[in-house]
Motif scaffolding. Structure first.
Motif, PDB file in Angstrom:
ATOM      1  N   SER D 103       0.965  -1.283  -0.127  1.00 18.99           N
ATOM      2  CA  SER D 103      -0.023  -0.187  -0.096  1.00 18.99           C
ATOM      3  C   SER D 103       0.952   1.189  -0.011  1.00 18.99           C
ATOM      4  CB  SER D 103      -0.894  -0.036   1.310  1.00 18.99           C
ATOM      5  OG  SER D 103      -1.744  -1.108   1.180  1.00 18.99           O
ATOM      6  N   ASN D 124      -2.748   4.451  -2.981  1.00 23.42           N
ATOM      7  CA  ASN D 124      -4.043   4.356  -2.337  1.00 23.42           C
ATOM      8  C   ASN D 124      -4.391   5.683  -1.988  1.00 23.42           C
ATOM      9  OD1 ASN D 124      -2.341   1.642  -1.837  1.00 23.42           O
ATOM     10  ND2 ASN D 124      -4.668   1.139  -1.341  1.00 23.42           N
ATOM     11  N   TYR D 139      -7.222   6.600  10.431  1.00 22.04           N
ATOM     12  CA  TYR D 139      -8.300   5.878  10.056  1.00 22.04           C
ATOM     13  C   TYR D 139      -8.370   4.502   9.564  1.00 22.04           C
ATOM     14  CZ  TYR D 139     -12.382   4.731   7.074  1.00 22.04           C
ATOM     15  OH  TYR D 139     -13.348   4.061   6.564  1.00 22.04           O
ATOM     16  N   VAL D 140      -7.304   4.092   9.039  1.00 15.40           N
ATOM     17  CA  VAL D 140      -7.049   2.635   8.493  1.00 15.40           C
ATOM     18  C   VAL D 140      -6.924   1.884   9.639  1.00 15.40           C
ATOM     19  CG1 VAL D 140      -5.413   1.120   7.484  1.00 15.40           C
ATOM     20  CG2 VAL D 140      -5.980   3.266   6.376  1.00 15.40           C
ATOM     21  N   GLY D 143     -10.669   3.313  12.285  1.00 16.22           N
ATOM     22  CA  GLY D 143     -11.813   3.663  11.822  1.00 16.22           C
ATOM     23  C   GLY D 143     -12.298   5.165  12.076  1.00 16.22           C
TER      24      GLY D 143
ATOM     25  N   VAL F  32     -13.689  -1.273   8.171  1.00 12.34           N
ATOM     26  CA  VAL F  32     -14.476  -0.506   8.859  1.00 12.34           C
ATOM     27  C   VAL F  32     -15.882  -0.621   8.773  1.00 12.34           C
ATOM     28  CG1 VAL F  32     -14.932   2.014   9.398  1.00 12.34           C
ATOM     29  CG2 VAL F  32     -12.536   1.421   9.147  1.00 12.34           C
ATOM     30  N   LEU F  62      -8.592   4.437   0.050  1.00 12.07           N
ATOM     31  CA  LEU F  62      -8.014   4.282   1.236  1.00 12.07           C
ATOM     32  C   LEU F  62      -8.353   3.193   2.144  1.00 12.07           C
ATOM     33  CD1 LEU F  62      -6.626   6.019   3.478  1.00 12.07           C
ATOM     34  CD2 LEU F  62      -8.510   7.162   3.970  1.00 12.07           C
ATOM     35  N   ASN F  63      -9.764   2.764   2.018  1.00 13.18           N
ATOM     36  CA  ASN F  63     -10.450   1.533   2.633  1.00 13.18           C
ATOM     37  C   ASN F  63      -9.530   0.297   2.181  1.00 13.18           C
ATOM     38  OD1 ASN F  63     -12.392   2.330   4.503  1.00 13.18           O
ATOM     39  ND2 ASN F  63     -13.688   2.794   2.702  1.00 13.18           N
ATOM     40  N   ALA F  64      -8.848   0.175   1.135  1.00 13.77           N
ATOM     41  CA  ALA F  64      -8.250  -0.835   0.595  1.00 13.77           C
ATOM     42  C   ALA F  64      -6.962  -1.217   1.219  1.00 13.77           C
ATOM     43  CB  ALA F  64      -7.925  -0.500  -1.013  1.00 13.77           C
ATOM     44  N   ILE F  65      -6.330  -0.062   2.068  1.00 19.15           N
ATOM     45  CA  ILE F  65      -5.024  -0.383   2.674  1.00 19.15           C
ATOM     46  C   ILE F  65      -5.497  -1.264   3.780  1.00 19.15           C
ATOM     47  CG2 ILE F  65      -3.497   0.720   4.245  1.00 19.15           C
ATOM     48  CD1 ILE F  65      -3.673   3.084   2.743  1.00 19.15           C
ATOM     49  N   ARG F  66      -6.703  -0.910   4.585  1.00 22.34           N
ATOM     50  CA  ARG F  66      -7.155  -2.045   5.467  1.00 22.34           C
ATOM     51  C   ARG F  66      -7.511  -3.301   5.050  1.00 22.34           C
ATOM     52  NH1 ARG F  66     -10.019  -0.204  11.061  1.00 22.34           N
ATOM     53  NH2 ARG F  66     -10.970  -2.126  11.641  1.00 22.34           N
ATOM     54  N   ARG F  68      -6.905  -4.686   2.356  1.00 22.91           N
ATOM     55  CA  ARG F  68      -5.500  -5.635   1.868  1.00 22.91           C
ATOM     56  C   ARG F  68      -4.747  -6.257   2.801  1.00 22.91           C
ATOM     57  NH1 ARG F  68      -1.264  -2.324  -1.810  1.00 22.91           N
ATOM     58  NH2 ARG F  68      -3.162  -2.664  -3.234  1.00 22.91           N
ATOM     59  N   MET F  69      -4.234  -5.219   3.937  1.00 23.11           N
ATOM     60  CA  MET F  69      -3.695  -5.901   5.177  1.00 23.11           C
ATOM     61  C   MET F  69      -4.401  -6.840   5.828  1.00 23.11           C
ATOM     62  SD  MET F  69      -1.748  -2.894   7.539  1.00 23.11           S
ATOM     63  CE  MET F  69      -3.333  -2.619   8.522  1.00 23.11           C
TER      64      MET F  69
END
Lengths: 147, 147, 147, 147, 147, 147, 147, 147
Positions: D103, D124, D139-140, D143, F32, F62-66, F68-69
């Motif tokens: 990322s 990202n 946020y990541v 949330g 989230v 941005l949500n994709a970081i979370r 993917r992790m």
């Protein structure tokens, strides 16, 4: 052998390498080198954007299809850094290719040597002229040295 | 089938394998076996170096393009250890090929068996003559045993 | 940081690196350096062999469990080439580590530079003394230079 | 979460991110940001070079151990482009990280948006301030949105 | 070191290895060795099936979560072949582990040597008793030979 | 064991799985689940967009970081399909996890079985209730069946 | 499409699949099915062994070159389990192929269904006759169903 | 260039892309688009099932051979979302392709933009008409823009 020619698009270095390597059986690929088309491809095909940022994003993402395909299928990636502009996409391509374990040849004048030291350190060869790149490709494929 | 022939460059073992395998449909590749060209290729193309260390580095890095391409595209990597010299590049190639999961055939005389035990242990076959390597390739491709 | 110390087993270079790196938070691993145990482990555990070749094979295959685990979990692989013996297993380890994309530090005296040029070309650093290796590790971890 | 902070080394953006992310459980890593040490580390440890090119090479190769370790172990790679210099190593790191599927968060002012469009397209998130990067990380992980 | 103990579930070989390796710092994992639970887990949790084939499928797919996790996280996979039954799942696990590049130790009596020759050829060690497996693990971890 | 809980965010299925699995040593992660925060995170942090399309893009990236992790570090990915909405992101996560070779548990009512047949076919287990998912996790970790 | 036909070598199932698939454009590969040649290839080429164990090892390691090449280049691996023998190499190949993410078709009679449940669970299709395998291949390639 | 056309099977979008791309040298592949054949292929070839769930499973697993082969060999994966049905298999394919690092083009009407925001965020291009997809492919291959 497949060779991807990344980087600077304002001089004839690609043509010099391709004509110099004539007869060696090398298949070359490269980004779209028509600057205007490369900048505007996204909006020209998928519709306009008010913001320059998204105008650029649409184009860059579309161009990435070609770049990724070129680098991933290449045996050797040549990256040329010219005298002008930031050329961050060239350095990005070099890093991308290095992480994939591709053989790298970097092409730049001596003035840029210090600024490119991290990029050069990931390369198999650092050349100053397109003709040196051709000599590298010929040697790698045939074992013949110039002269 | 693609076979890369790594290692010793002072005897005719490559020719004996290539001629013995004639008609089997094997595509062979190998490093540049012209010793002088291999040593000097870097400086001949990209300019001289005062220090032997960097003279060697330029050449070795350039040769690595060919070696990497040969090993990575090979189905089988044959590594020959002769009677002379350190031949660390041969053992390096064997380790490189092993880590990529390539099938390995090691070719050496019985005198070197103990010194090569770690290399042999990573191999699918350990041969003493080029003709045995040809017999291995023929068997793998056709199921036919010699005699 | 995890560091695997491969190669020569007849001098105290591992101890000098490990004591020099004391306090840096490095975890070191290495092959079994008891030469007799390393040679005989296979037959000592799984039963004797009449032929030296299979005696060696049993041992080398067993040792490979430790070597592979050490290299694959390492961030940095240091490979030492000493003055004696063929040391093909050291070069094999270097090739194996290079193919896995590990950072490599090669440690050898200047006499071996030409014979090791392909191995050195795959390395991040080429050192002549264990103390230089320690300085490299300290710099990489802390940014501090010696002196 | 592990975050590698790549790029520009002349302003306090790393400190602002690290202090802003205090309490989030993020482990940060970064290149050596002492410019002189970073340039001279190779020759300081492994001996001087007459040519600037090899002086630079020795340092860049040694620094690559730290860079590679930082990027490969990171969940998120943040790359900062400042107002000065070519910063090709920053773009190289971004390409390297992208090819590994990391990322990416790119941090730069609006003036560089067009020149960085290929780099931004692989990211990202594209931020203009270190505080926005902190908000992204918070946020990541939690949330929670700012404000 | 993490070791996965695959295969035969009707004798106490796992207990003998685990107790023999006490103090070595090895973390062991294994399939569910309660035969009835292993056969019926799928339908017990997700509902009955009329056909034995799907009864078996539901259980085997669920057990595969544990098997995959055990093999993929292991440094060494030990596979035991007993005197009875087809034990195809044991051979399947061995092939799965081999393809992932895991170190393999195969444990079986001499009667099965010919039928297991392809499996043994992929292994680092072939043992006849659980105690030999323990000796292998101890040697790999400590360099100490038995006796 | 690490478990990522993907999919539907409008019922308490995550809480039921997490509380049911209490004591098993499972570490759960998830996207989230605050719908408004998830939709608006991009613009809330990095500035507003006129177009809904880019508003959405900034948030999704941005949500994709979370995501993917969470998926990449998971041993098991559970994907829940509820009764409402398109839930294409849930199916996308399932495909992403399948391509990475993750163990998959799919959770949905019988009404969706036909529409989810391709997704179910990639799964290790298909459950109808969160309690069945808990039973699967408990069995995989302890070998104990319910009841 | 490339299909590797692994397993039982005493009936004509390979011929039935190959002739049934005539005209579909499938390239088939398979192990050496001459039982005697397969058992003795190692010693026939590389010299005799006193011990049956090493006689077998030499052959199995050589055959592994062909097996690995066949499986790794295949799009689909078909594994046939017959009525006789342990056939552990067939199950080993199935596990190897599964770990590489290959599509698997398992071919066996209903009597073996329970013993093969773990293998079947990793497969895309479980067939009872070679003609069903042909039907699967034809459907996958052309979309046409039998009859 | 190889392009896989995933998703909706009730309109002529595939034909429009294939005819529009005529002459570009693109090789297209796609799932079986005969809905009845796709649903029933498993039981038609391998025998009937009483339960719809296993009827579906047999078909979906068989179709997965074709899908996997198509996606894994593709340079670009185009995924079309139509106006009807859940189309979870389309989103699953998109996630599968994304995890493999394939270039993605998503094709859908503006009504689905919000529901597809996570899928779109993984794509190189988001198109509304098959003709735009053709324009993307032509540009990527030739550098020519429409009009």
């Amino acid at each position: 052998m497949k060779v991807y020619l990344s980087g600077e698009i304002h001089t004839d270095w690609r043509e010099r390498i391709e004509s110099g390597a004539d007869g060696l059986g090398v298949t070359f690929s490269a980004p779209v080198t028509d600057h205007a088309a490369s900048d505007d491809c996204g909006v020209a095909i998928m519709g306009p954007e008010d913001k320059k940022f998204w105008h650029d994003r649409k184009g860059a993402s579309l161009n990435a299809i070609r770049t990724r395909m070129g680098i991933e299928s290449a045996d050797v990636v040549v990256v040329r850094f010219g005298d002008q502009y930031k050329q961050w996409n060239a350095a990005f391509d070099a890093g991308y290719a290095a992480a994939l374990g591709k053989s790298l040849i970097i092409l730049h004048g001596p003035d840029h040597a210090h600024a490119l030291k991290e990029v050069d350190a990931a390369a198999n060869a650092v050349c100053e002229t397109p003709e040196q790149v051709v000599d590298c490709l010929r040697y790698v494929l045939t074992g013949k040295l110039p002269g």
